[in-house]
Design a protein around this motif. Structure first.
Motif, PDB file in Angstrom:
ATOM      1  N   GLN A  33       0.770  -1.136   0.074  1.00 48.22           N
ATOM      2  CA  GLN A  33       0.162   0.017  -0.049  1.00 48.22           C
ATOM      3  C   GLN A  33       0.754   1.439   0.122  1.00 48.22           C
ATOM      4  OE1 GLN A  33      -1.162   0.142   4.841  1.00 48.22           O
ATOM      5  NE2 GLN A  33      -2.591   0.810   3.404  1.00 48.22           N
ATOM      6  N   ILE A  34       1.895   1.263   0.641  1.00 45.63           N
ATOM      7  CA  ILE A  34       2.906   2.544   0.655  1.00 45.63           C
ATOM      8  C   ILE A  34       3.309   2.782  -0.633  1.00 45.63           C
ATOM      9  CG2 ILE A  34       5.120   3.265   1.561  1.00 45.63           C
ATOM     10  CD1 ILE A  34       4.361   2.094   4.268  1.00 45.63           C
ATOM     11  N   ALA A  35       4.071   1.530  -1.388  1.00 38.72           N
ATOM     12  CA  ALA A  35       4.615   1.716  -2.654  1.00 38.72           C
ATOM     13  C   ALA A  35       3.462   2.333  -3.741  1.00 38.72           C
ATOM     14  CB  ALA A  35       5.102   0.392  -3.054  1.00 38.72           C
ATOM     15  N   LEU A  36       2.427   1.940  -3.832  1.00 37.37           N
ATOM     16  CA  LEU A  36       1.264   2.198  -4.486  1.00 37.37           C
ATOM     17  C   LEU A  36       0.919   3.618  -4.109  1.00 37.37           C
ATOM     18  CD1 LEU A  36      -0.640   1.421  -6.718  1.00 37.37           C
ATOM     19  CD2 LEU A  36      -2.161   0.591  -4.907  1.00 37.37           C
ATOM     20  N   CYS A  37       0.659   3.963  -2.996  1.00 37.64           N
ATOM     21  CA  CYS A  37       0.587   5.256  -2.633  1.00 37.64           C
ATOM     22  C   CYS A  37       1.692   6.501  -3.034  1.00 37.64           C
ATOM     23  CB  CYS A  37       0.277   5.510  -1.090  1.00 37.64           C
ATOM     24  SG  CYS A  37      -0.308   7.133  -0.843  1.00 37.64           S
ATOM     25  N   MET A  38       2.827   5.990  -2.897  1.00 38.87           N
ATOM     26  CA  MET A  38       3.970   6.829  -3.335  1.00 38.87           C
ATOM     27  C   MET A  38       3.899   7.110  -4.873  1.00 38.87           C
ATOM     28  SD  MET A  38       7.245   5.474  -1.169  1.00 38.87           S
ATOM     29  CE  MET A  38       7.544   5.665   0.651  1.00 38.87           C
ATOM     30  N   ALA A  39       3.650   6.031  -5.614  1.00 38.81           N
ATOM     31  CA  ALA A  39       3.506   5.949  -7.004  1.00 38.81           C
ATOM     32  C   ALA A  39       2.413   7.069  -7.417  1.00 38.81           C
ATOM     33  CB  ALA A  39       3.220   4.728  -7.580  1.00 38.81           C
ATOM     34  N   LEU A  40       1.261   6.728  -6.834  1.00 39.70           N
ATOM     35  CA  LEU A  40       0.321   7.572  -7.318  1.00 39.70           C
ATOM     36  C   LEU A  40       0.264   9.073  -6.864  1.00 39.70           C
ATOM     37  CD1 LEU A  40      -2.613   5.144  -5.937  1.00 39.70           C
ATOM     38  CD2 LEU A  40      -2.021   5.754  -8.337  1.00 39.70           C
ATOM     39  N   ARG A  41       1.188   9.308  -6.061  1.00 42.51           N
ATOM     40  CA  ARG A  41       1.455  10.761  -5.354  1.00 42.51           C
ATOM     41  C   ARG A  41       2.509  11.261  -6.587  1.00 42.51           C
ATOM     42  NH1 ARG A  41       2.153  11.892   1.080  1.00 42.51           N
ATOM     43  NH2 ARG A  41      -0.193  11.581   1.480  1.00 42.51           N
ATOM     44  N   LYS A  42       3.144  10.440  -7.212  1.00 40.59           N
ATOM     45  CA  LYS A  42       4.256  10.831  -8.170  1.00 40.59           C
ATOM     46  C   LYS A  42       3.419  11.146  -9.516  1.00 40.59           C
ATOM     47  CE  LYS A  42       8.217   9.116  -8.481  1.00 40.59           C
ATOM     48  NZ  LYS A  42       9.407   8.346  -8.804  1.00 40.59           N
ATOM     49  N   MET A  43       2.390  10.638  -9.791  1.00 44.60           N
ATOM     50  CA  MET A  43       1.329  11.127 -10.781  1.00 44.60           C
ATOM     51  C   MET A  43       0.388  12.260 -10.377  1.00 44.60           C
ATOM     52  SD  MET A  43      -0.450   7.261 -11.883  1.00 44.60           S
ATOM     53  CE  MET A  43      -1.369   8.148 -13.120  1.00 44.60           C
ATOM     54  N   GLY A  44       0.607  12.898  -9.450  1.00 47.70           N
ATOM     55  CA  GLY A  44      -0.099  13.982  -8.979  1.00 47.70           C
ATOM     56  C   GLY A  44      -1.455  13.681  -8.248  1.00 47.70           C
ATOM     57  N   LYS A  45      -1.848  12.433  -7.801  1.00 49.15           N
ATOM     58  CA  LYS A  45      -3.019  11.930  -7.276  1.00 49.15           C
ATOM     59  C   LYS A  45      -3.012  12.556  -5.856  1.00 49.15           C
ATOM     60  CE  LYS A  45      -4.344  10.164 -11.161  1.00 49.15           C
ATOM     61  NZ  LYS A  45      -5.530  10.904 -11.926  1.00 49.15           N
ATOM     62  N   ASP A  46      -4.188  12.653  -5.298  1.00 50.35           N
ATOM     63  CA  ASP A  46      -4.460  13.085  -3.818  1.00 50.35           C
ATOM     64  C   ASP A  46      -4.520  11.688  -3.029  1.00 50.35           C
ATOM     65  OD1 ASP A  46      -5.041  13.886  -1.181  1.00 50.35           O
ATOM     66  OD2 ASP A  46      -6.921  14.720  -1.883  1.00 50.35           O
ATOM     67  N   ALA A  47      -3.503  11.010  -2.861  1.00 47.02           N
ATOM     68  CA  ALA A  47      -3.520   9.454  -2.314  1.00 47.02           C
ATOM     69  C   ALA A  47      -3.172   9.599  -0.863  1.00 47.02           C
ATOM     70  CB  ALA A  47      -2.657   8.482  -3.101  1.00 47.02           C
ATOM     71  N   ILE A  48      -3.739   8.788  -0.074  1.00 52.22           N
ATOM     72  CA  ILE A  48      -3.315   8.657   1.423  1.00 52.22           C
ATOM     73  C   ILE A  48      -3.544   7.174   1.795  1.00 52.22           C
ATOM     74  CG2 ILE A  48      -5.530   9.183   2.191  1.00 52.22           C
ATOM     75  CD1 ILE A  48      -2.346  10.450   3.979  1.00 52.22           C
ATOM     76  N   CYS A  49      -2.820   6.588   2.680  1.00 52.60           N
ATOM     77  CA  CYS A  49      -3.307   5.290   3.138  1.00 52.60           C
ATOM     78  C   CYS A  49      -3.912   5.328   4.397  1.00 52.60           C
ATOM     79  CB  CYS A  49      -1.972   4.378   3.361  1.00 52.60           C
ATOM     80  SG  CYS A  49      -1.018   4.177   1.769  1.00 52.60           S
ATOM     81  N   VAL A  50      -5.038   4.586   4.776  1.00 53.33           N
ATOM     82  CA  VAL A  50      -5.567   4.510   5.856  1.00 53.33           C
ATOM     83  C   VAL A  50      -5.832   3.361   6.526  1.00 53.33           C
ATOM     84  CG1 VAL A  50      -7.832   5.526   7.166  1.00 53.33           C
ATOM     85  CG2 VAL A  50      -7.023   6.793   5.214  1.00 53.33           C
ATOM     86  N   ASN A  51      -5.705   2.974   7.536  1.00 59.63           N
ATOM     87  CA  ASN A  51      -5.728   1.541   8.024  1.00 59.63           C
ATOM     88  C   ASN A  51      -6.403   1.551   9.339  1.00 59.63           C
ATOM     89  OD1 ASN A  51      -4.196   0.313   6.123  1.00 59.63           O
ATOM     90  ND2 ASN A  51      -2.350   0.546   7.358  1.00 59.63           N
TER      91      ASN A  51
END
Length: 329
Positions: A33-51
Protein backbone atom coordinates in the motif's frame (compact mmCIF):
# COMPACT_ATOMS: atom_id res chain seq x y z
CA UNK A 1 -3.00 -7.21 -19.49
CA UNK A 2 -6.69 -6.84 -18.48
CA UNK A 3 -5.67 -6.15 -14.87
CA UNK A 4 -3.23 -3.41 -15.87
CA UNK A 5 -5.70 -1.75 -18.23
CA UNK A 6 -8.41 -1.82 -15.57
CA UNK A 7 -6.04 -0.24 -13.06
CA UNK A 8 -4.92 2.46 -15.51
CA UNK A 9 -8.53 3.32 -16.33
CA UNK A 10 -9.61 3.67 -12.69
CA UNK A 11 -6.58 5.64 -11.55
CA UNK A 12 -6.65 7.97 -14.56
CA UNK A 13 -10.12 9.30 -13.73
CA UNK A 14 -9.63 9.34 -9.92
CA UNK A 15 -8.02 12.14 -7.93
CA UNK A 16 -8.77 11.46 -4.25
CA UNK A 17 -7.60 7.91 -3.58
CA UNK A 18 -7.60 6.06 -0.25
CA UNK A 19 -5.60 2.83 0.12
CA UNK A 20 -6.02 0.35 2.95
CA UNK A 21 -5.01 -3.20 3.83
CA UNK A 22 -6.20 -5.91 6.18
CA UNK A 23 -6.30 -5.54 9.97
CA UNK A 24 -3.20 -6.69 11.89
CA UNK A 25 -1.19 -6.04 8.73
CA UNK A 26 2.29 -7.36 8.10
CA UNK A 27 4.93 -6.02 5.77
CA UNK A 28 3.48 -7.50 2.58
CA UNK A 29 0.25 -5.53 2.86
CA UNK A 30 1.93 -2.44 4.31
CA UNK A 31 4.77 -2.38 1.79
CA UNK A 32 2.30 -2.82 -1.08
CA UNK A 33 0.00 0.00 0.00
CA UNK A 34 2.88 2.40 0.74
CA UNK A 35 4.57 1.78 -2.62
CA UNK A 36 1.28 2.22 -4.45
CA UNK A 37 0.49 5.44 -2.60
CA UNK A 38 3.94 6.88 -3.31
CA UNK A 39 3.57 6.07 -7.01
CA UNK A 40 0.11 7.63 -7.25
CA UNK A 41 1.38 10.77 -5.55
CA UNK A 42 4.13 10.99 -8.17
CA UNK A 43 1.30 11.07 -10.72
CA UNK A 44 -0.18 14.06 -8.90
CA UNK A 45 -2.98 12.14 -7.23
CA UNK A 46 -4.35 13.06 -3.79
CA UNK A 47 -3.53 9.65 -2.30
CA UNK A 48 -3.37 8.55 1.34
CA UNK A 49 -3.18 5.23 3.21
CA UNK A 50 -5.76 4.67 5.95
CA UNK A 51 -5.73 1.56 8.15
CA UNK A 52 -7.88 0.54 11.08
CA UNK A 53 -4.94 1.19 13.43
CA UNK A 54 -1.83 3.41 13.22
CA UNK A 55 1.30 1.99 11.63
CA UNK A 56 3.41 -0.18 13.94
CA UNK A 57 6.68 1.46 14.97
CA UNK A 58 8.68 -1.37 13.42
CA UNK A 59 7.34 -0.54 9.94
CA UNK A 60 7.76 3.25 10.02
CA UNK A 61 11.08 3.15 8.18
CA UNK A 62 9.07 2.07 5.11
CA UNK A 63 6.99 5.24 5.39
CA UNK A 64 9.37 8.25 5.40
CA UNK A 65 6.59 10.63 4.30
CA UNK A 66 4.08 9.48 6.97
CA UNK A 67 1.45 8.56 4.40
CA UNK A 68 -0.05 5.75 6.49
CA UNK A 69 -2.62 6.92 9.02
CA UNK A 70 -4.79 5.11 11.52
CA UNK A 71 -8.49 5.85 11.03
CA UNK A 72 -8.65 8.22 14.01
CA UNK A 73 -5.59 10.10 12.71
CA UNK A 74 -7.27 10.37 9.33
CA UNK A 75 -10.46 11.78 10.87
CA UNK A 76 -8.46 14.39 12.77
CA UNK A 77 -6.60 15.61 9.68
CA UNK A 78 -9.09 15.25 6.82
CA UNK A 79 -12.70 15.97 5.96
CA UNK A 80 -14.13 12.48 6.33
CA UNK A 81 -17.36 13.50 4.60
CA UNK A 82 -15.52 14.28 1.37
CA UNK A 83 -16.28 11.83 -1.40
CA UNK A 84 -13.49 9.38 -2.29
CA UNK A 85 -12.95 8.77 -6.00
CA UNK A 86 -11.24 5.40 -5.59
CA UNK A 87 -10.94 3.16 -2.53
CA UNK A 88 -8.20 0.54 -2.93
CA UNK A 89 -7.82 -2.53 -0.73
CA UNK A 90 -4.40 -4.19 -0.92
CA UNK A 91 -3.52 -7.76 0.05
CA UNK A 92 -7.04 -9.01 0.73
CA UNK A 93 -10.24 -9.36 -1.27
CA UNK A 94 -12.61 -9.34 1.70
CA UNK A 95 -14.05 -6.10 3.11
CA UNK A 96 -14.63 -7.57 6.60
CA UNK A 97 -10.86 -8.12 6.83
CA UNK A 98 -10.07 -4.39 6.61
CA UNK A 99 -11.87 -3.64 9.89
CA UNK A 100 -15.39 -2.56 10.76
CA UNK A 101 -14.54 1.14 11.04
CA UNK A 102 -12.49 1.55 7.85
CA UNK A 103 -15.28 -0.23 5.99
CA UNK A 104 -17.39 2.88 6.49
CA UNK A 105 -15.14 4.77 4.06
CA UNK A 106 -16.30 2.45 1.28
CA UNK A 107 -19.73 4.07 1.53
CA UNK A 108 -18.14 7.41 0.57
CA UNK A 109 -16.33 5.95 -2.43
CA UNK A 110 -17.28 6.06 -6.10
CA UNK A 111 -15.18 3.01 -6.97
CA UNK A 112 -13.78 0.05 -5.00
CA UNK A 113 -10.77 -1.94 -6.16
CA UNK A 114 -9.13 -5.02 -4.64
CA UNK A 115 -5.45 -5.57 -5.48
CA UNK A 116 -4.58 -9.03 -4.29
CA UNK A 117 -3.23 -12.50 -5.06
CA UNK A 118 -5.26 -14.62 -2.62
CA UNK A 119 -7.81 -17.15 -3.91
CA UNK A 120 -11.29 -15.77 -4.55
CA UNK A 121 -14.42 -16.48 -6.62
CA UNK A 122 -13.89 -15.98 -10.35
CA UNK A 123 -16.72 -13.42 -10.41
CA UNK A 124 -14.77 -11.21 -7.98
CA UNK A 125 -11.53 -11.76 -9.84
CA UNK A 126 -13.14 -10.62 -13.09
CA UNK A 127 -13.80 -7.05 -11.92
CA UNK A 128 -10.79 -6.39 -9.68
CA UNK A 129 -6.98 -6.51 -9.92
CA UNK A 130 -6.61 -10.00 -8.52
CA UNK A 131 -4.04 -12.43 -9.87
CA UNK A 132 -3.82 -15.68 -7.92
CA UNK A 133 -0.79 -16.78 -9.96
CA UNK A 134 1.36 -13.93 -8.68
CA UNK A 135 3.78 -14.81 -5.88
CA UNK A 136 3.15 -11.66 -3.84
CA UNK A 137 0.83 -8.68 -3.71
CA UNK A 138 3.99 -6.54 -3.89
CA UNK A 139 4.86 -8.18 -7.20
CA UNK A 140 1.41 -7.39 -8.55
CA UNK A 141 1.63 -3.79 -7.32
CA UNK A 142 5.05 -3.42 -8.92
CA UNK A 143 3.59 -4.37 -12.28
CA UNK A 144 0.71 -1.91 -11.84
CA UNK A 145 3.11 0.92 -10.97
CA UNK A 146 5.04 0.19 -14.16
CA UNK A 147 1.77 0.14 -16.10
CA UNK A 148 0.95 3.73 -15.10
CA UNK A 149 4.40 4.86 -16.17
CA UNK A 150 5.89 5.69 -12.77
CA UNK A 151 9.56 4.86 -12.32
CA UNK A 152 10.72 3.12 -9.18
CA UNK A 153 12.67 5.33 -6.81
CA UNK A 154 14.54 3.92 -3.83
CA UNK A 155 11.66 4.41 -1.36
CA UNK A 156 9.09 2.70 -3.60
CA UNK A 157 11.55 -0.07 -4.40
CA UNK A 158 12.32 -0.76 -0.72
CA UNK A 159 8.62 -0.98 0.14
CA UNK A 160 7.98 -3.39 -2.74
CA UNK A 161 11.05 -5.52 -2.10
CA UNK A 162 10.13 -5.84 1.58
CA UNK A 163 6.56 -6.80 0.69
CA UNK A 164 7.83 -9.49 -1.68
CA UNK A 165 10.40 -11.09 0.62
CA UNK A 166 7.82 -11.32 3.41
CA UNK A 167 5.05 -12.70 1.17
CA UNK A 168 7.36 -15.32 -0.38
CA UNK A 169 9.30 -16.13 2.80
CA UNK A 170 12.47 -14.89 1.11
CA UNK A 171 11.59 -16.47 -2.27
CA UNK A 172 11.15 -20.01 -0.98
CA UNK A 173 7.53 -20.64 -2.03
CA UNK A 174 6.74 -22.49 -5.30
CA UNK A 175 4.74 -19.51 -6.64
CA UNK A 176 7.98 -17.56 -7.13
CA UNK A 177 8.77 -17.28 -10.86
CA UNK A 178 11.23 -15.65 -13.17
CA UNK A 179 8.86 -12.68 -13.32
CA UNK A 180 9.27 -12.25 -9.57
CA UNK A 181 13.04 -12.07 -9.87
CA UNK A 182 12.83 -9.85 -12.95
CA UNK A 183 10.95 -7.29 -10.88
CA UNK A 184 13.42 -7.69 -8.02
CA UNK A 185 16.22 -6.90 -10.47
CA UNK A 186 14.52 -3.59 -11.29
CA UNK A 187 14.05 -2.83 -7.58
CA UNK A 188 17.75 -3.43 -6.98
CA UNK A 189 18.59 -1.15 -9.89
CA UNK A 190 16.50 1.51 -8.15
CA UNK A 191 18.70 1.29 -5.08
CA UNK A 192 17.53 -1.63 -2.92
CA UNK A 193 20.33 -3.51 -1.18
CA UNK A 194 19.02 -7.00 -0.27
CA UNK A 195 21.15 -7.57 2.89
CA UNK A 196 20.18 -4.16 4.21
CA UNK A 197 16.49 -4.61 3.35
CA UNK A 198 16.44 -8.05 4.98
CA UNK A 199 18.00 -6.75 8.19
CA UNK A 200 15.69 -3.76 8.35
CA UNK A 201 12.51 -5.83 8.24
CA UNK A 202 13.75 -8.69 10.38
CA UNK A 203 15.62 -6.45 12.80
CA UNK A 204 18.52 -7.32 15.00
CA UNK A 205 17.63 -9.83 17.69
CA UNK A 206 18.55 -10.17 21.32
CA UNK A 207 19.94 -13.43 22.65
CA UNK A 208 16.59 -14.03 24.36
CA UNK A 209 14.92 -14.24 20.95
CA UNK A 210 17.44 -16.86 19.82
CA UNK A 211 16.82 -18.78 23.03
CA UNK A 212 13.08 -18.72 22.37
CA UNK A 213 13.62 -20.10 18.88
CA UNK A 214 15.86 -22.81 20.32
CA UNK A 215 13.27 -23.72 22.95
CA UNK A 216 10.49 -23.90 20.39
CA UNK A 217 12.45 -25.98 17.88
CA UNK A 218 13.79 -28.32 20.55
CA UNK A 219 10.21 -29.32 21.34
CA UNK A 220 9.18 -29.85 17.70
CA UNK A 221 7.19 -33.03 17.07
CA UNK A 222 6.23 -35.12 14.06
CA UNK A 223 3.77 -37.83 13.20
CA UNK A 224 5.13 -41.38 13.00
CA UNK A 225 5.68 -41.15 9.25
CA UNK A 226 7.22 -37.65 9.68
CA UNK A 227 4.98 -36.10 7.02
CA UNK A 228 3.51 -33.63 9.52
CA UNK A 229 5.65 -31.61 11.92
CA UNK A 230 4.60 -28.99 14.42
CA UNK A 231 5.78 -26.51 17.02
CA UNK A 232 3.91 -24.70 19.79
CA UNK A 233 4.14 -21.23 21.30
CA UNK A 234 2.40 -19.69 24.30
CA UNK A 235 2.08 -16.05 25.30
CA UNK A 236 4.05 -16.84 28.44
CA UNK A 237 6.96 -18.26 26.42
CA UNK A 238 7.11 -15.11 24.31
CA UNK A 239 6.91 -12.86 27.36
CA UNK A 240 9.52 -14.82 29.30
CA UNK A 241 11.96 -14.40 26.43
CA UNK A 242 11.26 -10.67 26.04
CA UNK A 243 10.16 -11.22 22.46
CA UNK A 244 7.41 -9.98 20.20
CA UNK A 245 4.78 -12.24 18.65
CA UNK A 246 5.47 -10.50 15.33
CA UNK A 247 8.99 -11.91 15.41
CA UNK A 248 7.80 -15.53 15.65
CA UNK A 249 6.02 -15.77 12.28
CA UNK A 250 9.06 -17.27 10.57
CA UNK A 251 9.62 -20.01 13.16
CA UNK A 252 7.41 -22.42 11.23
CA UNK A 253 9.60 -22.23 8.13
CA UNK A 254 12.41 -24.06 9.93
CA UNK A 255 10.26 -27.22 9.75
CA UNK A 256 10.18 -27.20 5.95
CA UNK A 257 13.73 -28.59 5.72
CA UNK A 258 12.78 -31.85 7.45
CA UNK A 259 12.95 -35.13 5.55
CA UNK A 260 9.57 -36.43 4.37
CA UNK A 261 7.77 -33.23 5.46
CA UNK A 262 4.50 -32.46 3.71
CA UNK A 263 2.77 -30.10 6.14
CA UNK A 264 4.38 -27.87 8.76
CA UNK A 265 2.23 -26.43 11.56
CA UNK A 266 2.70 -23.80 14.23
CA UNK A 267 0.24 -23.46 17.09
CA UNK A 268 0.34 -20.12 18.94
CA UNK A 269 -1.91 -19.52 21.95
CA UNK A 270 -3.65 -16.13 21.91
CA UNK A 271 -5.93 -15.71 24.90
CA UNK A 272 -8.68 -18.32 24.65
CA UNK A 273 -7.84 -19.04 21.04
CA UNK A 274 -5.06 -20.79 19.14
CA UNK A 275 -3.73 -19.51 15.84
CA UNK A 276 -2.84 -22.42 13.60
CA UNK A 277 -0.38 -21.63 10.81
CA UNK A 278 0.19 -24.13 8.00
CA UNK A 279 3.00 -24.33 5.45
CA UNK A 280 3.97 -26.67 2.63
CA UNK A 281 6.65 -26.51 -0.05
CA UNK A 282 5.11 -29.43 -1.94
CA UNK A 283 2.99 -28.32 -4.94
CA UNK A 284 0.72 -31.34 -4.49
CA UNK A 285 -0.28 -30.31 -0.95
CA UNK A 286 -2.76 -27.44 -0.73
CA UNK A 287 -2.71 -26.14 2.85
CA UNK A 288 -5.10 -23.37 1.80
CA UNK A 289 -7.83 -25.97 1.30
CA UNK A 290 -6.85 -27.60 4.60
CA UNK A 291 -7.13 -24.27 6.38
CA UNK A 292 -10.57 -23.72 4.83
CA UNK A 293 -11.66 -27.09 6.19
CA UNK A 294 -10.48 -25.90 9.61
CA UNK A 295 -12.36 -22.60 9.35
CA UNK A 296 -9.60 -20.39 7.90
CA UNK A 297 -7.97 -19.89 4.52
CA UNK A 298 -4.94 -18.76 2.57
CA UNK A 299 -2.69 -19.92 -0.24
CA UNK A 300 -1.91 -23.46 -1.31
CA UNK A 301 1.51 -23.18 0.37
CA UNK A 302 0.77 -20.79 3.27
CA UNK A 303 -2.45 -20.56 5.26
CA UNK A 304 -3.88 -20.17 8.74
CA UNK A 305 -6.92 -20.42 10.93
CA UNK A 306 -7.92 -19.58 14.49
CA UNK A 307 -9.45 -22.22 16.73
CA UNK A 308 -11.09 -21.91 20.14
CA UNK A 309 -9.77 -24.15 22.91
CA UNK A 310 -6.82 -25.21 24.99
CA UNK A 311 -3.52 -25.57 23.20
CA UNK A 312 -3.01 -29.30 23.78
CA UNK A 313 -6.56 -30.13 22.68
CA UNK A 314 -6.33 -27.99 19.56
CA UNK A 315 -3.01 -29.59 18.59
CA UNK A 316 -4.39 -33.10 19.01
CA UNK A 317 -7.60 -32.41 17.06
CA UNK A 318 -5.89 -30.47 14.28
CA UNK A 319 -3.09 -32.95 13.63
CA UNK A 320 -5.66 -35.76 13.50
CA UNK A 321 -7.70 -33.85 10.91
CA UNK A 322 -4.63 -33.03 8.80
CA UNK A 323 -3.63 -36.71 8.83
CA UNK A 324 -7.06 -37.63 7.51
CA UNK A 325 -6.85 -34.97 4.81
CA UNK A 326 -3.37 -36.08 3.76
CA UNK A 327 -4.60 -39.65 3.42
CA UNK A 328 -6.88 -38.45 0.62
CA UNK A 329 -4.11 -36.74 -1.36
Amino acid sequence: MRIKEHFKKLTKKANKIVITTHIHPDADGIGSQIALCMALRKMGKDAICVNEEPLFERYKYLDPDNIVLGLEEYKAQYDVEQEIDLFIVADTNSLPRIGTNVQQLVLLSKDLLFIDHHPCPKELQAIHCIDTNTAATGELVGGLIEAIGVEFDEAIALALYTAIIIDTSSFRYPTVTGNTHALVSKLMAAGVKPPEAFNLINGTKKISHMQLLGKVLSSAQTTKDETIAWICLTEQMIENHESDAEDTHGFINHLLILDNIKVACMFRKIGKQVKVSLRSSDDSIDVGIMAQALGGGGHNHSAATVVEGELSDVVKRTISKIEKMLSQV
